[in-house]
Write a protein that holds these residues in place. Structure first.
Motif, short mmCIF file in Angstrom:
data_model
loop_
_atom_site.label_atom_id
_atom_site.label_comp_id
_atom_site.label_asym_id
_atom_site.label_seq_id
_atom_site.Cartn_x
_atom_site.Cartn_y
_atom_site.Cartn_z
N SER A 123 9.99 6.04 -10.57
CA SER A 123 10.57 6.09 -9.23
C SER A 123 9.90 7.17 -8.38
CB SER A 123 12.08 6.34 -9.32
OG SER A 123 12.63 6.52 -8.04
N THR A 124 9.64 8.35 -8.97
CA THR A 124 8.96 9.42 -8.24
C THR A 124 7.56 8.98 -7.84
OG1 THR A 124 10.22 11.14 -9.39
CG2 THR A 124 8.13 11.81 -8.39
N PHE A 125 6.85 8.35 -8.77
CA PHE A 125 5.51 7.84 -8.47
C PHE A 125 5.57 6.87 -7.29
CE2 PHE A 125 1.87 5.06 -8.88
CZ PHE A 125 0.85 5.90 -9.27
N ASN A 126 6.49 5.93 -7.34
CA ASN A 126 6.59 4.92 -6.29
C ASN A 126 7.03 5.51 -4.95
OD1 ASN A 126 5.75 2.86 -7.97
ND2 ASN A 126 7.83 2.27 -8.57
N LYS A 127 7.86 6.55 -5.00
CA LYS A 127 8.26 7.23 -3.77
C LYS A 127 7.04 7.84 -3.08
CE LYS A 127 10.17 11.37 -3.75
NZ LYS A 127 11.13 12.49 -3.95
N LEU A 128 6.15 8.43 -3.88
CA LEU A 128 4.94 9.01 -3.31
C LEU A 128 3.99 7.92 -2.79
CD1 LEU A 128 4.37 11.85 -5.92
CD2 LEU A 128 5.05 12.13 -3.55
N ILE B 71 1.42 5.38 2.14
CA ILE B 71 0.86 4.15 2.70
C ILE B 71 0.44 4.30 4.16
CG2 ILE B 71 1.47 1.79 3.40
CD1 ILE B 71 2.85 1.51 0.65
N LYS B 72 1.25 4.95 4.97
CA LYS B 72 0.93 5.06 6.41
C LYS B 72 0.28 6.39 6.77
CE LYS B 72 4.46 1.76 7.92
NZ LYS B 72 5.64 1.53 8.77
N GLN B 73 -0.05 7.19 5.76
CA GLN B 73 -0.66 8.50 6.03
C GLN B 73 -2.15 8.45 5.70
OE1 GLN B 73 1.00 10.88 7.55
NE2 GLN B 73 2.83 9.59 7.52
N PRO B 74 -3.02 8.62 6.69
CA PRO B 74 -4.46 8.51 6.44
C PRO B 74 -5.01 9.60 5.52
CG PRO B 74 -4.04 9.27 8.68
CD PRO B 74 -2.72 8.86 8.12
N ASN B 75 -4.29 10.72 5.41
CA ASN B 75 -4.78 11.84 4.61
C ASN B 75 -4.08 11.97 3.25
OD1 ASN B 75 -6.54 12.53 6.60
ND2 ASN B 75 -5.74 14.59 6.96
N VAL B 76 -3.30 10.98 2.87
CA VAL B 76 -2.55 11.05 1.61
C VAL B 76 -2.83 9.80 0.79
CG1 VAL B 76 -0.26 11.29 0.56
CG2 VAL B 76 -0.72 12.36 2.77
N ALA B 77 -3.14 9.99 -0.49
CA ALA B 77 -3.44 8.86 -1.38
C ALA B 77 -2.78 9.05 -2.73
CB ALA B 77 -4.95 8.70 -1.56
N VAL B 78 -2.34 7.96 -3.33
CA VAL B 78 -1.85 7.96 -4.71
C VAL B 78 -2.72 6.98 -5.49
CG1 VAL B 78 0.11 7.54 -6.23
CG2 VAL B 78 0.50 8.50 -3.94
N ASP C 22 3.26 -4.77 -3.63
CA ASP C 22 3.59 -3.80 -2.59
C ASP C 22 3.01 -2.42 -2.86
OD1 ASP C 22 5.12 -2.97 -4.70
OD2 ASP C 22 7.02 -2.92 -3.59
N GLN C 23 2.04 -2.33 -3.78
CA GLN C 23 1.32 -1.09 -4.14
C GLN C 23 2.07 -0.20 -5.13
OE1 GLN C 23 -1.96 -0.11 -2.93
NE2 GLN C 23 -1.91 -2.28 -2.43
N THR C 24 3.34 -0.52 -5.43
CA THR C 24 4.07 0.29 -6.42
C THR C 24 3.49 0.03 -7.81
OG1 THR C 24 5.75 -1.44 -6.58
CG2 THR C 24 6.20 0.41 -5.08
N MET C 25 3.91 0.88 -8.76
CA MET C 25 3.28 0.87 -10.07
C MET C 25 3.78 -0.26 -10.96
SD MET C 25 3.18 3.82 -12.99
CE MET C 25 4.26 3.04 -14.19
N ARG C 26 2.84 -0.83 -11.69
CA ARG C 26 3.18 -1.82 -12.73
C ARG C 26 2.51 -1.41 -14.03
NH1 ARG C 26 0.89 -6.86 -14.24
NH2 ARG C 26 -0.51 -6.87 -12.44
N SER C 27 3.24 -1.55 -15.13
CA SER C 27 2.69 -1.25 -16.46
C SER C 27 2.17 -2.54 -17.07
CB SER C 27 3.78 -0.66 -17.36
OG SER C 27 4.34 0.49 -16.78
N GLN C 28 0.91 -2.52 -17.43
CA GLN C 28 0.29 -3.70 -18.04
C GLN C 28 -0.15 -3.36 -19.46
OE1 GLN C 28 -2.46 -6.20 -15.66
NE2 GLN C 28 -3.99 -5.71 -17.22
N PHE C 29 0.19 -4.20 -20.40
CA PHE C 29 -0.19 -3.99 -21.79
C PHE C 29 -1.19 -5.08 -22.19
CE2 PHE C 29 3.89 -1.96 -21.26
CZ PHE C 29 3.75 -0.77 -21.95
N SER C 30 -2.44 -4.69 -22.28
CA SER C 30 -3.49 -5.65 -22.63
C SER C 30 -4.19 -5.21 -23.91
CB SER C 30 -4.50 -5.79 -21.48
OG SER C 30 -5.03 -4.53 -21.13
#
Length: 550
Positions: free
Chosen positions: A398-403, A408-415, A78-86
């Motif tokens: 949580s703050t990262f995912n809120k942003l 997602i629906k804003q054409p001028n905003v990206a994370v 769903d585009q939210t953040m995941r921590s991957q340890f490789s």
């Protein structure tokens, strides 16, 4: 013994920098491929190692070889953040014949050193420590797996490996005149030096310390009995530890101990030096706290074409190159988010660690007003957020995912995800405005704004960290009025948010769209003013002048 298993530099030492210095840091941001850093502390240390090389200083770096790095920042479905340890593997690090033994929880642990030679990335010789070798059992091997491991005993073990293991590696290389602790993580080094010199006065003569943060979380405290059981004090009896550090309670503060066991220490900006003095002045027996303002390596971070245009006075070439760099950044935005940003549109970037005091979401506190600003048809604004929250800090994630969800629906905003050195460089080169919103005075330095200014991005910031030494509102940057720090936190946030939007709507946006000559003057003035003082050659010189030769 192999050539690189002794104190060696590929250049003749400049006699101004002849003192042999071993620099200890838990993280280094040296280059994109070497993923052993989390944020500003590492970026700063990496720039220091590059300038020490450029100035032909008699220094080496001691660090940790993190098998899984900090973490890889990726996305869930769903585009939210995941921590991957490789696992990370580096063919450019070379074997040495140096393996030392440290005691962790009264068990012997082998520590092996690998070398990063100067010709690889243009640093002084650097030695990276690992316990992930066959001679150790599984638990010991995990000590050097993750930078800032959330498990307390592992974090303490990491400090033992860096401090005591690092000290023994330096000894195997021929020893140093001075040992520099970049933050308190390597504090066990002091107790190894006590065993070496048999005198606390001699320990102080050979150790200096840099404190980086006024944040409580950045000044570690642990139960002194737990540290003793973990072998943190290198066999020094607990009564002797208390006598030497003057810490009587059950909580052992690493920063306070370092201030009492060092010859001299420094904060990392003039403001932070004053804040640090105020924080610690009531404690007897601490060393002098001076200030050496952080800086960044200009050659690594700056775009040559942009600077050629600036120095030749060719504004047309300057703006053309800036537009090209916006295009390069926007390709990353499109790849990650499917959004096509416009290089003609004012672009604001907020990118740094997602620590709570940095207030990543301050710009969007009034959501309705924020959306009006970014979606204005006459003078729109593009906003990009990026940064790696500590993966086990639920509030920051949580703050990262809120942003993310806001964007997602804003054409001028990206994370964006993957905020490491290459993305950091692209964001600084492709942004028009570099936004910095910490709660004053909790940002010790905030060096990202320096490298932004080096690349023609205009700082828009709270007056904190390095900014008071650089900024002139409306001339080389845009600066928020100083808010009363005795107010409750939410009142400070409200006031800063009000001032932020006022300056954005009434000064920054109109200047960018309707007074382009002024915008170019501000951008160029920021580039002129940031160098050479905020280049790390000045900083590396000052460390010898003010700290090492104290």
């Amino acid at each position: 013994m192999k050539q690189y298993s002794r104190w060696y530099h590929p250049y003749d030492i400049d006699e101004k920098y002849n003192k042999r210095v071993a620099y200890f840091s838990m993280e280094y941001g040296i280059d994109q491929p070497l993923k052993i850093y989390s944020g500003g502390l590492g970026f700063l240390a990496g720039s220091h190692m590059r300038s020490a090389h450029d100035l032909r200083q008699n220094m080496i770096g001691i660090g940790m070889l993190w098998k899984y790095g900090y973490y890889d920042q990726v996305r869930n479905d769903d585009q939210t953040m995941r921590s991957q340890f490789s696992e990370k593997h580096y063919t450019f690090l070379e074997e040495t014949d140096i393996t030392v033994t440290v005691s962790v929880n009264n068990h012997p642990v082998k520590v092996k050193a690998l070398v990063l030679k100067p010709e690889v990335f243009g640093t002084v010789p650097m030695y990276f420590l690992t316990t992930d070798i066959p001679e150790n059992d599984y638990l010991a091997r995990t000590i050097t797996h993750r930078l800032y491991d959330p498990e307390e005993s592992t974090r303490i073990a990491q400090s033992i490996v860096l401090g005591i293991g690092g000290g023994k590696v330096v000894e195997a290389l021929g020893g140093a005149d001075l040992y520099h602790l970049n933050e308190g993580h390597a504090l066990p080094l002091a107790f190894w030096l006590l065993e070496k010199y048999r005198s606390v006065e001699q320990v102080r003569e050979h150790m200096v310390f840099t404190t980086h943060t006024p944040e409580k979380a950045g000044n570690e405290e642990h139960d002194i009995h737990f540290l003793d059981r973990m072998s943190f004090f290198n066999g020094t009896p607990l009564e002797e530890v208390r006598r030497l550090t003057r810490i009587e309670g059950h909580l052992f503060n690493h920063t306070l101990a370092a201030l009492r066991l060092s010859k001299v220490s420094n904060g990392v900006s003039k403001l932070h030096g004053e804040v640090a003095k105020q924080m610690w002045h009531e404690n007897e027996g601490i060393c002098e706290i001076i200030s050496i303002t952080n800086a960044q390596h200009a050659h690594y971070w700056t775009d040559d074409d942009l600077w050629d245009a600036l120095q030749s006075g060719n504004d047309q070439a300057l703006l053309q190159r800036k537009k090209q760099m916006k295009h390069l950044l926007f390709r990353i935005v499109a790849d990650q988010t499917g959004k096509l940003f416009n290089p003609e549109v004012l672009t604001i970037v907020w990118a740094r660690r997602f620590a709570a005091y940095k207030r990543a979401d301050l710009l969007s506190h009034d959501l309705e007003r924020f959306l009006e600003i970014v979606n204005n048809s006459e003078h729109p604004v593009q906003v990009i957020w990026a940064g790696k929250p500590y993966p086990f800090d639920e509030g920051a994630v949580s703050t990262f995912n809120k942003l993310v969800k806001l964007s997602i629906k804003q054409p001028n905003v990206a994370v964006l995800t993957g905020y490491e050195m290459e993305l950091s460089r692209k964001l600084k080169q492709g942004s028009d405005v570099w936004l910095n919103t910490p709660r004053r005075p909790r940002e010790a330095s905030g060096t990202s704004g320096m490298t932004a200014a080096m690349n023609g991005s205009v700082n828009f910031s709270v007056q904190d960290g390095w900014l008071p030494e650089f900024s002139r509102h409306g001339e080389n940057s845009f600066i928020l009025p100083i808010v009363d720090t005795t107010l409750p936190t939410h009142h400070q946030d409200t006031e800063d948010h009000k001032n932020l939007l006022h300056i954005l709507e009434n000064d920054i946006i109109p200047t960018y769209y309707y007074n382009h000559d002024r915008w170019v003057r501000i951008m160029k003035q920021g580039m002129y003013d940031v160098l050479p003082f905020f280049g790390s050659d000045r900083m590396a010189h000052e460390y010898y002048e003010k700290l090492y030769n104290y």
